[in-house]
Design a protein around this motif. Structure first.
Motif, PDB file in Angstrom:
ATOM      1  N   THR A  60      -7.342  -0.426  -0.689  1.00 49.23           N
ATOM      2  CA  THR A  60      -8.757  -0.748  -0.334  1.00 49.23           C
ATOM      3  C   THR A  60      -8.763  -2.259   0.678  1.00 49.23           C
ATOM      4  O   THR A  60      -8.211  -3.344  -0.045  1.00 49.23           O
ATOM      5  CB  THR A  60      -9.849  -0.969  -1.373  1.00 49.23           C
ATOM      6  N   LYS A  89     -16.125  -1.916   3.211  1.00 48.55           N
ATOM      7  CA  LYS A  89     -14.625  -1.865   2.607  1.00 48.55           C
ATOM      8  C   LYS A  89     -14.241  -0.464   3.112  1.00 48.55           C
ATOM      9  O   LYS A  89     -15.024   0.553   3.215  1.00 48.55           O
ATOM     10  CB  LYS A  89     -14.851  -2.001   1.181  1.00 48.55           C
ATOM     11  N   THR A  91     -11.166   2.335   1.971  1.00 49.34           N
ATOM     12  CA  THR A  91     -10.291   2.710   0.910  1.00 49.34           C
ATOM     13  C   THR A  91      -9.468   3.939   1.622  1.00 49.34           C
ATOM     14  O   THR A  91     -10.013   4.999   2.256  1.00 49.34           O
ATOM     15  CB  THR A  91     -10.752   3.371  -0.324  1.00 49.34           C
ATOM     16  N   SER A  93      -6.117   6.571   1.073  1.00 47.61           N
ATOM     17  CA  SER A  93      -5.388   7.366  -0.244  1.00 47.61           C
ATOM     18  C   SER A  93      -4.195   7.736   0.654  1.00 47.61           C
ATOM     19  O   SER A  93      -4.019   8.295   1.777  1.00 47.61           O
ATOM     20  CB  SER A  93      -6.299   8.354  -0.641  1.00 47.61           C
TER      21      SER A  93
END
Length: 331
Positions: A60, A89, A91, A93
């Motif tokens: 993040t 923010k 994020t 993956s």
């Protein structure tokens, strides 16, 4: 009768006397909070092939002003809020996959690598550790197929001290990707652009450590039993996706046709991640592959979707949306 009553009274007094002692007995202490997540891998079958999704971690970061082209920071933040995420923010993956075809054990992309594991204090660069947790021996891997040359896909080719992580594997790379990124003239033109300059330098770092021992492949070819390369340029010049098929079953391993906070570019395919090299072509590819997956009712394994990244895609207005597959606790 009097004697019985007296005994009963005495017993009552004794019980009452013991009550404070019982109340003072401490309850069991709560278990300490864990400081580590469980090992992250997930398996499912495609015909007689087995796919293991192996998490490389989650990062993040702050939303930058130039995170995506075609949208303002405020427009991007609004989409994040609609997904119950902080507006400021981002994020990311990371989920490479392993395909067991029976005759071959094949890794598709390798994550951010052990250096990033150390730098991030274990938040990313988990691929090698999670492979071991999934009982997959790196030395048993026959083939590593690389989709494109961004660091989160190639850095895991190296283990500690820049040693080959897959010592017995053939390393297959897209021919168009190799031609572009290993060209000194293209590198010279990319100097001064921070994204391109860092990519060129990192690519040479990784492949020089491997002695540049790679096998270039073309799009539209079967690279291993049931694994066919699918041209999907735009994100990078030679970016490649894959169809894994066995019998009547198949899945599209889309890699980075949507990358970064990938759901953002699923909802708004007309927007582009800053690192997309050819942005109009990336948009064209995105729509082409998603329309194909919809028409063929094909599930998608998405590298940058929330783990384990197995989704279906469907039309949603002028864009698309992902429907996550239901987690299956057995095979």
């Amino acid at each position: 009768m009097t004697e019985l009553t007296r005994r009963a009274a005495l017993a009552g007094v004794a019980a009452t006397t013991l009550m404070p002692l019982a109340a003072a007995t401490p309850v069991r202490a709560a278990a300490p909070l864990a400081d580590k997540q469980n090992a992250s891998f997930y398996r499912y079958n495609v015909g007689t092939h087995q796919i293991t999704v192996v998490c490389d971690g989650v990062a993040t970061i702050n939303l930058s002003d130039n995170y995506a082209t075609g949208a303002t920071k405020e427009e991007i933040g609004k989409v994040f809020v609609e997904h119950h995420l902080p507006a400021d923010k981002v994020t990311h993956s990371f989920s490479p996959v392993v395909v067991n075809t029976g005759p071959k054990l094949v890794v598709i992309d390798t994550g951010l690598g052990p250096d990033q594991f150390t730098q991030s204090k274990g938040r990313t660069g988990q691929f090698h550790a999670n492979l071991a947790a999934a009982n997959i021996d790196r030395n048993a891997v026959d083939t590593v197929i690389i989709s494109h040359f961004h660091g989160d896909h190639i850095n895991g080719l190296l283990a500690a001290e820049s040693k080959p992580a897959f010592a017995n594997a053939e390393i297959m790379v897209p021919a168009a990707e190799w031609k572009f990124w290993m060209d000194d003239g293209e590198m010279s033109k990319g100097m001064g652009n921070p994204i391109l300059e860092n990519n060129f330098k990192n690519i040479r770092r990784v492949f020089d450590a491997l002695g540049r021992k790679v096998t270039p492949y073309e799009a539209g070819k079967e690279l291993a039993p049931g694994i066919t390369s699918l041209a999907s340029p735009g994100h990078t010049p030679g970016h490649t996706s894959f169809i894994v098929a066995s019998g009547s079953d198949k899945v599209l391993v889309q890699v980075d046709i949507t990358a970064g906070a990938a759901f953002l570019f699923v909802k708004h395919p007309e927007w582009n991640l800053a690192s997309d090299v050819d942005k109009p072509l990336a948009v064209q590819t995105r729509r082409k592959l998603y329309d194909m997956a919809i028409a063929e009712k094909m599930p998608i394994q998405a590298f940058h979707a929330a783990f384990p990244g197995l989704v279906r895609v469907e039309k949603d207005g002028s864009g698309y949306r992902w429907i996550p597959a239901i987690w299956n606790a057995s095979l």
